[in-house]
Design an enzyme around this catalytic site. Structure first.
Site, PDB file in Angstrom:
ATOM      1  N   LYS A 177      24.095  51.086  37.507  1.00  0.00           N
ATOM      2  CA  LYS A 177      25.265  50.680  37.048  1.00  0.00           C
ATOM      3  C   LYS A 177      24.958  51.176  35.263  1.00  0.00           C
ATOM      4  CE  LYS A 177      26.609  47.976  40.162  1.00  0.00           C
ATOM      5  NZ  LYS A 177      27.734  47.524  40.990  1.00  0.00           N
TER       6      LYS A 177
HETATM    7  C1  PLP Z   1      27.471  46.740  42.098  1.00  0.00           C
HETATM    8  C2  PLP Z   1      28.698  45.896  42.316  1.00  0.00           C
HETATM    9  C3  PLP Z   1      28.306  44.412  42.705  1.00  0.00           C
HETATM   10  C4  PLP Z   1      27.131  43.548  42.647  1.00  0.00           C
HETATM   11  O1  PLP Z   1      26.178  44.269  43.061  1.00  0.00           O
HETATM   12  P1  PLP Z   1      24.717  43.666  43.218  1.00  0.00           P
HETATM   13  O2  PLP Z   1      23.900  44.720  43.548  1.00  0.00           O
HETATM   14  O3  PLP Z   1      24.681  42.608  43.686  1.00  0.00           O
HETATM   15  O4  PLP Z   1      24.120  43.494  41.774  1.00  0.00           O
HETATM   16  C5  PLP Z   1      29.604  43.310  43.020  1.00  0.00           C
HETATM   17  N1  PLP Z   1      30.794  44.388  43.012  1.00  0.00           N
HETATM   18  C6  PLP Z   1      31.094  45.674  42.746  1.00  0.00           C
HETATM   19  C7  PLP Z   1      32.357  46.159  42.983  1.00  0.00           C
HETATM   20  C8  PLP Z   1      29.993  46.381  42.476  1.00  0.00           C
HETATM   21  O5  PLP Z   1      30.144  47.659  42.283  1.00  0.00           O
END
Ligand code: PLP
Length: 406
Positions: free
Chosen positions: A202
């Site tokens: 992210k």
């Molecule tokens: C990254 C992401 C999440 C949550 O991801 P985690 O790996 O649980 O932190 C949820 N929704 C979207 C659209 C994502 O890209």
């Protein structure tokens, strides 16, 4: 492409030329010496969890999101789960959302026995198409869960209008969109609650982590209790007011997040510049549709840079291009595979190919290219050259006999 210079950019120091690099990863976290020092400091102390870093990180997060409260948890998925619980969604409740997303945005309702009601996407933004929402509403509909896909804000005016008309809470999956704005307002602050995520791919990372942001005090209070085994504020360690979870985020993670969050704006600029450079270089590759850079009413927070092949290309062509790029050491992926076509969703709800044609058309043709803060111009050149050759090779092999525009 070697004639490309950096003079066209406002801050040329961000994108520097390099010559090494045999492999270019799809994503790469960007930690500073300061980040590392802060984490080492926390490790030298005795409070590794529920210490001072947690409220400090949460305060900074609420500020970044423009909300009254932020509650840090151990993943974006946990954050979404608690948003769903806080909105009171349960058995048989339908929640309108997108099938073009990461699986967690639909799983979070299934945890509570609520039902994802998928609505197809807009082909230009890849976000849920608000015009299609009304026909999906029925007596079981209880909420809207839009996802700001790849960091591009959903049309929150249109979504907000529907929510107000029907009295639905909105949960924003902002996991890919921290720092983005829609009509000047911060993404995550529109709905009943919003979720952020801090996995290493992210925009900012805590290793693993996530957060709920909200203006609703009750949601914040309940989320704090749920993440900490149902304990109440200030209640004894073995006093549990409600059924809770262990969704806590350690001080180690929070400390890292605090440093990362402090650089959010700078990181946003670096990523926007990388996206702009990609789009300039790919302007000469007509087989590829690039994402629009500057929506008139929103500011994108670039999570990934995803191109789409022209309609003449098939899913098999795309997969072959992915294989070719990977063989050349270029990280890439098919963001996203449609949620309704995941085995689990097919089996549980009887979805099949053809149910969401725009999502399927897009999902069959997208390619996420290497994208991270410190991506260099020469890396972008390498990627775009490789992509040009890979699509060219397929085209020479004739794509379903169809001619492509030159
Ligand atoms: C990254 C992401 C999440 C949550 O991801 P985690 O790996 O649980 O932190 C949820 N929704 C979207 C659209 C994502 O890209």
């Amino acid at each position: 492409m070697s004639t490309m210079t950096v003079t066209a950019f406002e801050t040329p120091h961000i994108l520097t030329r390099t010559t090494e690099h045999t492999e270019i990863p799809l994503s790469s976290p960007d930690l500073t010496a300061e980040d590392r020092e802060r984490v080492l400091d926390i490790l030298s102390g005795r409070t590794l969890s529920l210490g001072p870093m947690l409220p400090a990180f949460e305060e900074a997060l609420a500020e970044a999101a423009g909300t009254r409260f932020a509650v840090a948890v151990n993943s974006g998925t946990s954050a979404l789960h608690l948003c769903v619980k806080a909105a009171g969604l349960g058995e048989g409740d339908e929640v309108i959302t997108t099938p073009f997303s990461f699986v967690a945005s639909a799983n979070c309702m299934v945890y509570e026995r609520a039902v994802p009601r998928f609505v197809d996407i807009d082909i230009d933004t890849y976000n849920i198409d608000p015009a299609l929402i009304p026909s999906a509403i029925n007596s079981k509909t209880k909420a809207l869960l839009p996802v700001h896909v790849f960091g591009r804000p959903c049309d929150m005016t249109a979504i907000g209008k529907i929510a107000t008309q029907y009295g639905f809470p909105v949960i924003e999956d902002s996991c890919e969109a921290i720092g983005a704005t829609f009509e000047g307002k911060k993404i995550g602050s529109f709905g009943h609650s919003g979720a952020f995520a801090f996995y290493p791919n992210k925009q900012i990372t805590t290793g693993e982590g996530g957060a709920i942001v909200t203006n609703d005090e009750r949601t914040a209070r309940l989320s704090r209790s749920w993440r900490n085994q149902g304990r109440g504020e200030g209640s004894a360690w073995l006093q549990h007011e409600r059924l809770g979870y262990n969704y806590r985020l350690s001080d180690i993670n929070c400390g890292l997040g605090l440093g990362q969050l402090g650089r959010l704006q700078e990181i946003g600029q670096m990523r926007a510049q990388a996206a702009e450079t990609y789009s300039q270089m790919l302007a000469e590759v007509p087989e590829v549709i690039t994402p629009s850079l500057h929506p008139h009413n929103a500011e994108i927070s670039w999570f990934v840079y995803v191109v789409r092949l022209q309609p003449e290309f098939t899913r098999e062509d795309r997969d072959q291009i992915l294989a070719t790029l990977r063989a050349r050491g270029i990280g890439c992926n098919n963001y996203f595979a449609p949620l309704h076509l995941q085995d689990f969703y097919r089996e549980m709800y009887g979805f099949q190919r053809g149910d969401f044609p725009v999502t399927e058309h897009v999902a069959d043709r997208t390619i996420a290219l290497p994208f991270f803060n410190r991506l260099t111009i020469s890396q972008i050149e390498t990627v775009t050259d490789a992509l040009r050759h890979a699509v060219g090779a397929i085209r020479r092999g004739s794509v379903n006999g169809a001619a492509l525009p030159v």
